[in-house]
Design a protein around this motif. Structure first.
Motif, PDB file in Angstrom:
ATOM      1  N   LEU A   1      68.303 -78.927   1.236  1.00  0.00           N
ATOM      2  CA  LEU A   1      68.651 -78.387   2.544  1.00  0.00           C
ATOM      3  C   LEU A   1      68.485 -76.865   2.538  1.00  0.00           C
ATOM      4  O   LEU A   1      69.010 -76.189   1.664  1.00  0.00           O
ATOM      5  CB  LEU A   1      70.094 -78.757   2.899  1.00  0.00           C
ATOM      6  N   GLY A   2      67.746 -76.343   3.505  1.00  0.00           N
ATOM      7  CA  GLY A   2      67.511 -74.907   3.596  1.00  0.00           C
ATOM      8  C   GLY A   2      66.218 -74.437   2.968  1.00  0.00           C
ATOM      9  O   GLY A   2      65.883 -73.252   3.026  1.00  0.00           O
ATOM     10  N   CYS A   3      65.458 -75.361   2.360  1.00  0.00           N
ATOM     11  CA  CYS A   3      64.275 -74.948   1.605  1.00  0.00           C
ATOM     12  C   CYS A   3      63.166 -74.388   2.495  1.00  0.00           C
ATOM     13  O   CYS A   3      62.387 -73.540   2.043  1.00  0.00           O
ATOM     14  CB  CYS A   3      63.743 -76.098   0.759  1.00  0.00           C
ATOM     15  N   ILE A   4      63.078 -74.832   3.736  1.00  0.00           N
ATOM     16  CA  ILE A   4      62.004 -74.328   4.604  1.00  0.00           C
ATOM     17  C   ILE A   4      62.182 -72.831   4.831  1.00  0.00           C
ATOM     18  O   ILE A   4      61.238 -72.041   4.682  1.00  0.00           O
ATOM     19  CB  ILE A   4      61.972 -75.091   5.945  1.00  0.00           C
ATOM     20  N   ASN A   5      63.390 -72.437   5.174  1.00  0.00           N
ATOM     21  CA  ASN A   5      63.664 -71.016   5.391  1.00  0.00           C
ATOM     22  C   ASN A   5      63.384 -70.210   4.132  1.00  0.00           C
ATOM     23  O   ASN A   5      62.722 -69.161   4.179  1.00  0.00           O
ATOM     24  CB  ASN A   5      65.118 -70.841   5.824  1.00  0.00           C
ATOM     25  N   HIS A   6      63.872 -70.666   2.984  1.00  0.00           N
ATOM     26  CA  HIS A   6      63.671 -69.941   1.732  1.00  0.00           C
ATOM     27  C   HIS A   6      62.189 -69.830   1.392  1.00  0.00           C
ATOM     28  O   HIS A   6      61.715 -68.767   0.955  1.00  0.00           O
ATOM     29  CB  HIS A   6      64.401 -70.647   0.587  1.00  0.00           C
ATOM     30  N   ALA A   7      61.451 -70.916   1.597  1.00  0.00           N
ATOM     31  CA  ALA A   7      60.025 -70.916   1.264  1.00  0.00           C
ATOM     32  C   ALA A   7      59.235 -69.993   2.181  1.00  0.00           C
ATOM     33  O   ALA A   7      58.379 -69.223   1.717  1.00  0.00           O
ATOM     34  CB  ALA A   7      59.470 -72.340   1.341  1.00  0.00           C
ATOM     35  N   LEU A   8      59.509 -70.046   3.484  1.00  0.00           N
ATOM     36  CA  LEU A   8      58.757 -69.222   4.429  1.00  0.00           C
ATOM     37  C   LEU A   8      59.069 -67.736   4.248  1.00  0.00           C
ATOM     38  O   LEU A   8      58.172 -66.891   4.324  1.00  0.00           O
ATOM     39  CB  LEU A   8      59.036 -69.662   5.865  1.00  0.00           C
ATOM     40  N   LEU A   9      60.334 -67.414   4.006  1.00  0.00           N
ATOM     41  CA  LEU A   9      60.683 -66.015   3.752  1.00  0.00           C
ATOM     42  C   LEU A   9      60.012 -65.508   2.469  1.00  0.00           C
ATOM     43  O   LEU A   9      59.525 -64.371   2.418  1.00  0.00           O
ATOM     44  CB  LEU A   9      62.197 -65.857   3.646  1.00  0.00           C
ATOM     45  N   SER A  10      59.972 -66.353   1.452  1.00  0.00           N
ATOM     46  CA  SER A  10      59.315 -65.964   0.197  1.00  0.00           C
ATOM     47  C   SER A  10      57.822 -65.751   0.434  1.00  0.00           C
ATOM     48  O   SER A  10      57.244 -64.758  -0.039  1.00  0.00           O
ATOM     49  CB  SER A  10      59.528 -67.035  -0.876  1.00  0.00           C
ATOM     50  N   ALA A  11      57.181 -66.662   1.160  1.00  0.00           N
ATOM     51  CA  ALA A  11      55.747 -66.547   1.436  1.00  0.00           C
ATOM     52  C   ALA A  11      55.449 -65.292   2.256  1.00  0.00           C
ATOM     53  O   ALA A  11      54.452 -64.597   2.012  1.00  0.00           O
ATOM     54  CB  ALA A  11      55.245 -67.794   2.163  1.00  0.00           C
ATOM     55  N   GLU A  12      56.317 -64.987   3.220  1.00  0.00           N
ATOM     56  CA  GLU A  12      56.125 -63.779   4.024  1.00  0.00           C
ATOM     57  C   GLU A  12      56.231 -62.527   3.153  1.00  0.00           C
ATOM     58  O   GLU A  12      55.447 -61.578   3.304  1.00  0.00           O
ATOM     59  CB  GLU A  12      57.173 -63.716   5.134  1.00  0.00           C
ATOM     60  N   ALA A  13      57.196 -62.514   2.235  1.00  0.00           N
ATOM     61  CA  ALA A  13      57.373 -61.355   1.355  1.00  0.00           C
ATOM     62  C   ALA A  13      56.179 -61.205   0.417  1.00  0.00           C
ATOM     63  O   ALA A  13      55.719 -60.083   0.154  1.00  0.00           O
ATOM     64  CB  ALA A  13      58.665 -61.499   0.558  1.00  0.00           C
TER      65      ALA A  13
ATOM     66  N   GLY B   1      64.504 -65.643  -7.556  1.00  0.00           N
ATOM     67  CA  GLY B   1      63.608 -65.576  -6.414  1.00  0.00           C
ATOM     68  C   GLY B   1      62.728 -64.342  -6.428  1.00  0.00           C
ATOM     69  O   GLY B   1      62.730 -63.556  -7.377  1.00  0.00           O
ATOM     70  N   TRP B   2      61.972 -64.150  -5.349  1.00  0.00           N
ATOM     71  CA  TRP B   2      60.959 -63.106  -5.284  1.00  0.00           C
ATOM     72  C   TRP B   2      61.543 -61.702  -5.365  1.00  0.00           C
ATOM     73  O   TRP B   2      60.954 -60.809  -5.963  1.00  0.00           O
ATOM     74  CB  TRP B   2      60.156 -63.276  -3.995  1.00  0.00           C
ATOM     75  N   ARG B   3      62.696 -61.472  -4.763  1.00  0.00           N
ATOM     76  CA  ARG B   3      63.249 -60.123  -4.698  1.00  0.00           C
ATOM     77  C   ARG B   3      64.372 -59.870  -5.703  1.00  0.00           C
ATOM     78  O   ARG B   3      65.213 -58.991  -5.500  1.00  0.00           O
ATOM     79  CB  ARG B   3      63.771 -59.839  -3.290  1.00  0.00           C
TER      80      ARG B   3
ATOM     81  N   SER C   1      66.076 -53.129 -11.284  1.00  0.00           N
ATOM     82  CA  SER C   1      66.872 -51.901 -11.426  1.00  0.00           C
ATOM     83  C   SER C   1      67.323 -51.492 -10.033  1.00  0.00           C
ATOM     84  O   SER C   1      67.097 -52.220  -9.048  1.00  0.00           O
ATOM     85  CB  SER C   1      66.023 -50.804 -12.066  1.00  0.00           C
ATOM     86  N   ALA C   2      67.910 -50.325  -9.922  1.00  0.00           N
ATOM     87  CA  ALA C   2      68.337 -49.831  -8.618  1.00  0.00           C
ATOM     88  C   ALA C   2      67.146 -49.584  -7.696  1.00  0.00           C
ATOM     89  O   ALA C   2      67.273 -49.630  -6.475  1.00  0.00           O
ATOM     90  CB  ALA C   2      69.136 -48.543  -8.788  1.00  0.00           C
ATOM     91  N   GLN C   3      65.975 -49.359  -8.275  1.00  0.00           N
ATOM     92  CA  GLN C   3      64.802 -49.029  -7.474  1.00  0.00           C
ATOM     93  C   GLN C   3      63.768 -50.155  -7.382  1.00  0.00           C
ATOM     94  O   GLN C   3      62.994 -50.211  -6.424  1.00  0.00           O
ATOM     95  CB  GLN C   3      64.084 -47.796  -8.049  1.00  0.00           C
ATOM     96  N   ALA C   4      63.727 -51.039  -8.352  1.00  0.00           N
ATOM     97  CA  ALA C   4      62.607 -51.983  -8.450  1.00  0.00           C
ATOM     98  C   ALA C   4      63.077 -53.436  -8.458  1.00  0.00           C
ATOM     99  O   ALA C   4      64.225 -53.743  -8.779  1.00  0.00           O
ATOM    100  CB  ALA C   4      61.809 -51.697  -9.721  1.00  0.00           C
ATOM    101  N   ALA C   5      62.142 -54.315  -8.088  1.00  0.00           N
ATOM    102  CA  ALA C   5      62.382 -55.760  -8.111  1.00  0.00           C
ATOM    103  C   ALA C   5      61.288 -56.419  -8.947  1.00  0.00           C
ATOM    104  O   ALA C   5      60.239 -55.818  -9.226  1.00  0.00           O
ATOM    105  CB  ALA C   5      62.387 -56.328  -6.698  1.00  0.00           C
ATOM    106  N   LEU C   6      61.515 -57.671  -9.323  1.00  0.00           N
ATOM    107  CA  LEU C   6      60.506 -58.397 -10.100  1.00  0.00           C
ATOM    108  C   LEU C   6      59.209 -58.547  -9.320  1.00  0.00           C
ATOM    109  O   LEU C   6      58.128 -58.640  -9.899  1.00  0.00           O
ATOM    110  CB  LEU C   6      61.046 -59.770 -10.509  1.00  0.00           C
ATOM    111  N   SER C   7      59.312 -58.568  -7.997  1.00  0.00           N
ATOM    112  CA  SER C   7      58.101 -58.640  -7.181  1.00  0.00           C
ATOM    113  C   SER C   7      57.197 -57.441  -7.440  1.00  0.00           C
ATOM    114  O   SER C   7      55.964 -57.546  -7.339  1.00  0.00           O
ATOM    115  CB  SER C   7      58.466 -58.728  -5.698  1.00  0.00           C
ATOM    116  N   ASP C   8      57.790 -56.290  -7.788  1.00  0.00           N
ATOM    117  CA  ASP C   8      56.989 -55.108  -8.096  1.00  0.00           C
ATOM    118  C   ASP C   8      56.132 -55.326  -9.347  1.00  0.00           C
ATOM    119  O   ASP C   8      55.047 -54.758  -9.469  1.00  0.00           O
ATOM    120  CB  ASP C   8      57.887 -53.887  -8.298  1.00  0.00           C
ATOM    121  N   LEU C   9      56.616 -56.144 -10.259  1.00  0.00           N
ATOM    122  CA  LEU C   9      55.820 -56.467 -11.446  1.00  0.00           C
ATOM    123  C   LEU C   9      54.608 -57.298 -11.052  1.00  0.00           C
ATOM    124  O   LEU C   9      53.490 -57.042 -11.520  1.00  0.00           O
ATOM    125  CB  LEU C   9      56.666 -57.220 -12.473  1.00  0.00           C
ATOM    126  N   ALA C  10      54.815 -58.292 -10.191  1.00  0.00           N
ATOM    127  CA  ALA C  10      53.685 -59.110  -9.725  1.00  0.00           C
ATOM    128  C   ALA C  10      52.650 -58.239  -9.033  1.00  0.00           C
ATOM    129  O   ALA C  10      51.438 -58.417  -9.217  1.00  0.00           O
ATOM    130  CB  ALA C  10      54.184 -60.205  -8.790  1.00  0.00           C
TER     131      ALA C  10
END
Length: 226
Positions: free
Chosen positions: A151-163, A121-123, A127-136
């Protein structure tokens, strides 16, 4: 249409590479040159040529521009675990600057359509300091989000879009990958996603018996990225 995108998923094992390969195949069918890369991959197999990842190989198969494997997937780890843990076990630290430099080499190849595929996923931590989102963010690429429909995809999708929005990146489009065709109220779930994500749906991919790139491509609408 932008020449390059970062492709992310709402979770792990939701068919991100399947969709990425389909998008590359659709671009090829439209007469575009293509190039796919996966900067970090865990869950690799030992081969005579070294560690190889099935996802990275799938992207290479749909790329019309050819690069050595090590440039497509510069960081490959054997255990199928989170990248930061795999790197730790291998005695190294994944740094955004190093990954960005490797991916800039991919981007300067100048393909008409380039995909840089994340992991999980997005986050997902690097490393201890960075996430793959930092690469994007470092690459400043618009994002294509693969939504694993279950089941649960709406929450996962909206949280990802918000991030993604909070990180200052543009959500260029999303793909509904129906990994659970028995999802209750499937149509209502897809309508809710379309209403709330604020980006074009590039396609709805059903559960396919054989998820070959050309079959997936038939369900995708690349022109909507324009």
């Amino acid at each position: 249409m932008h020449p390059a995108y970062f492709i992310a998923g709402t979770d792990t094992d939701i068919g991100k590479t399947t969709i990425a390969a389909g998008l590359l195949q659709a671009a090829r069918a439209a007469g575009l040159t293509t190039l796919g890369a996966k900067p970090v991959a865990s869950g690799c197999d030992h081969t005579a040529a070294g560690l190889r990842n099935a996802d990275a190989l799938a992207l290479i198969e749909q790329s019309t521009l050819r690069l050595p494997y090590e440039q497509v997937n510069p960081f490959a780890f054997e255990p199928a675990i989170a990248p930061h843990l795999a790197a730790l076990e291998a005695g190294m630290t994944l740094e955004v600057e190093t990954l960005a430099a490797a991916m800039h080499h991919v981007l300067v190849q100048g393909a008409d359509f380039t995909l840089i595929e994340g992991a999980g996923g997005w986050r997902v931590p690097l490393s201890a300091q960075a996430a793959l989102s930092d690469l994007a963010v470092a690459l400043q690429l618009p994002v294509i989000l693969v939504v694993g429909v279950r089941l649960g995809c709406i929450n996962h999708a909206l949280l990802s879009a918000e991030a993604i929005a909070r990180d200052g990146l543009h959500l260029a489009g999303w793909v509904a990958n129906v990994i659970d065709p028995q999802t209750s109220r499937l149509e209502e779930n897809l309508a809710s996603l379309a209403d709330r994500l604020g980006a074009p749906c590039l396609g709805r991919v059903p559960r396919l018996q054989q998820a070959r790139a050309r079959d997936v491509a038939g369900h995708l609408h690349l022109h909507l990225l324009a």
